[in-house]
Scaffold this active site. Sequence first.
Site, PDB file in Angstrom:
ATOM      1  N   ASP A   1      -2.592  47.835  34.701  1.00  0.00           N
ATOM      2  CA  ASP A   1      -2.645  47.547  36.130  1.00  0.00           C
ATOM      3  C   ASP A   1      -1.404  46.749  36.493  1.00  0.00           C
ATOM      4  O   ASP A   1      -1.171  45.676  35.947  1.00  0.00           O
ATOM      5  CB  ASP A   1      -3.911  46.741  36.447  1.00  0.00           C
ATOM      6  CG  ASP A   1      -4.009  46.408  37.935  1.00  0.00           C
ATOM      7  OD1 ASP A   1      -3.992  47.345  38.738  1.00  0.00           O
ATOM      8  OD2 ASP A   1      -4.082  45.214  38.273  1.00  0.00           O
TER       9      ASP A   1
ATOM     10  N   GLU B   1      -1.048  53.810  37.154  1.00  0.00           N
ATOM     11  CA  GLU B   1      -1.378  54.374  38.450  1.00  0.00           C
ATOM     12  C   GLU B   1      -0.125  55.009  39.053  1.00  0.00           C
ATOM     13  O   GLU B   1       0.966  54.463  38.934  1.00  0.00           O
ATOM     14  CB  GLU B   1      -1.875  53.279  39.399  1.00  0.00           C
ATOM     15  CG  GLU B   1      -3.253  52.778  39.078  1.00  0.00           C
ATOM     16  CD  GLU B   1      -3.603  51.582  39.944  1.00  0.00           C
ATOM     17  OE1 GLU B   1      -4.591  51.661  40.673  1.00  0.00           O
ATOM     18  OE2 GLU B   1      -2.879  50.581  39.894  1.00  0.00           O
TER      19      GLU B   1
ATOM     20  N   ASP C   1      -8.093  42.325  37.471  1.00  0.00           N
ATOM     21  CA  ASP C   1      -6.988  43.156  36.978  1.00  0.00           C
ATOM     22  C   ASP C   1      -7.371  43.871  35.678  1.00  0.00           C
ATOM     23  O   ASP C   1      -7.013  45.032  35.467  1.00  0.00           O
ATOM     24  CB  ASP C   1      -5.736  42.302  36.736  1.00  0.00           C
ATOM     25  CG  ASP C   1      -5.158  41.761  38.042  1.00  0.00           C
ATOM     26  OD1 ASP C   1      -5.467  42.343  39.107  1.00  0.00           O
ATOM     27  OD2 ASP C   1      -4.425  40.757  37.991  1.00  0.00           O
TER      28      ASP C   1
END
Length: 372
Positions: A150, A234, A330
């Site tokens: 993340d 991501e 997170d």
Amino acid sequence: MLSINLQRLTDKQPIMRYNESAWWLTLWKKSDEFGFLAQVQSQVLQQCLKDLDRAFSDGFDRKQPLKRMPRFKKKGSNDSFRFPQSVRVEGNRVFLPKIGLVRFRQSRPIEGLIRSATVSRRGKHWFVSILTAREIAEPIHQSSMVTGIDRGVVNLATLSDGSVFEGSKPLKRLAKKLAREQRKLARKTKFSNNWKKQRERITRLHIKIADARNDAIHKATTIISKNHAVIVLEDLRTKNMTASAKGSIDEPCTNVRQKAGLNRSILDMGWFEFYRQLEYKQRWRGGQVILINPRNTSRKCSACGFTDKVNRQTQAQFSCMACGHTENADVNAAKNILAAGYAVQACEGIGGYAPNEAGTRGAAMRPLPLAA
Ligand SMILES: [Zn+2]
């Protein structure tokens, strides 16, 4: 050539491609107005036209939605030129065509055949980077670990195993100084000697900020790449996120200030640079980077899968309303990212989500067996 081609596009005419523009180049070199071009080695100019041609091709390429039409660049930032051949290294000197032997500090041994050399300038300093080619064996990654990461504003990166890379936030520390120096510049008479000195000081500060940030990102990506064969990130499309703060003419962004603040942190954190470095470092080592759709990664419970924004009541803490699972927000997100990576691998290409953070579709999607 950029100006001519942009005008042609405005007039709905086809642009000039490389061969045609190279032909014009030879005429321009003989003209009074552009005769100065003859002072440069002709291949350097041709490389420049080739780059422009490539930029137009990329700009029109539907498969690279993030690439835009080339624009004019400001003189003085990212100045560089490239020699495609005839460069050689002799001891502590490098031979550059039409310039001659130039003394330089060789930072590392040159392995393989020299393919090209790019000369660039940062502030007062000149750099030459030499591209080489050589055969190497297909690398096999030393680790069999898999991780989800993340990328955050507070911390550079949080891994699904709970480890955290804080990163350096040089802009915050140096932003005040930069603002102060910029105010000083504004008070000085433009183009005076003091103004030039002050501008030089600001250039150095910018370089210092960039170096500190890059250093932190390099350290983190090296450690992460060494220890993980597969890395899941991501697909954040940083470019789109930062562009949206401006809003559009029809729909001006109402929270420009607030967003500009967040964007500044995002840029400072270098999310795209982080991805870029992981991508090539994994390729060196025979590892892989998988990009996944960021939807719901911060709202979903990594323990039971319950997805709702109420799960995320504070920025730092995640607590599931369904199963009571609590975790650092997170870390919870990183675990979801990891799980999404496994899902992508399981059904690759089937009604899938096409990652294109780098503007290249599926470049990071080489199949590789996952070790659980
Ligand atoms: Zn839950």
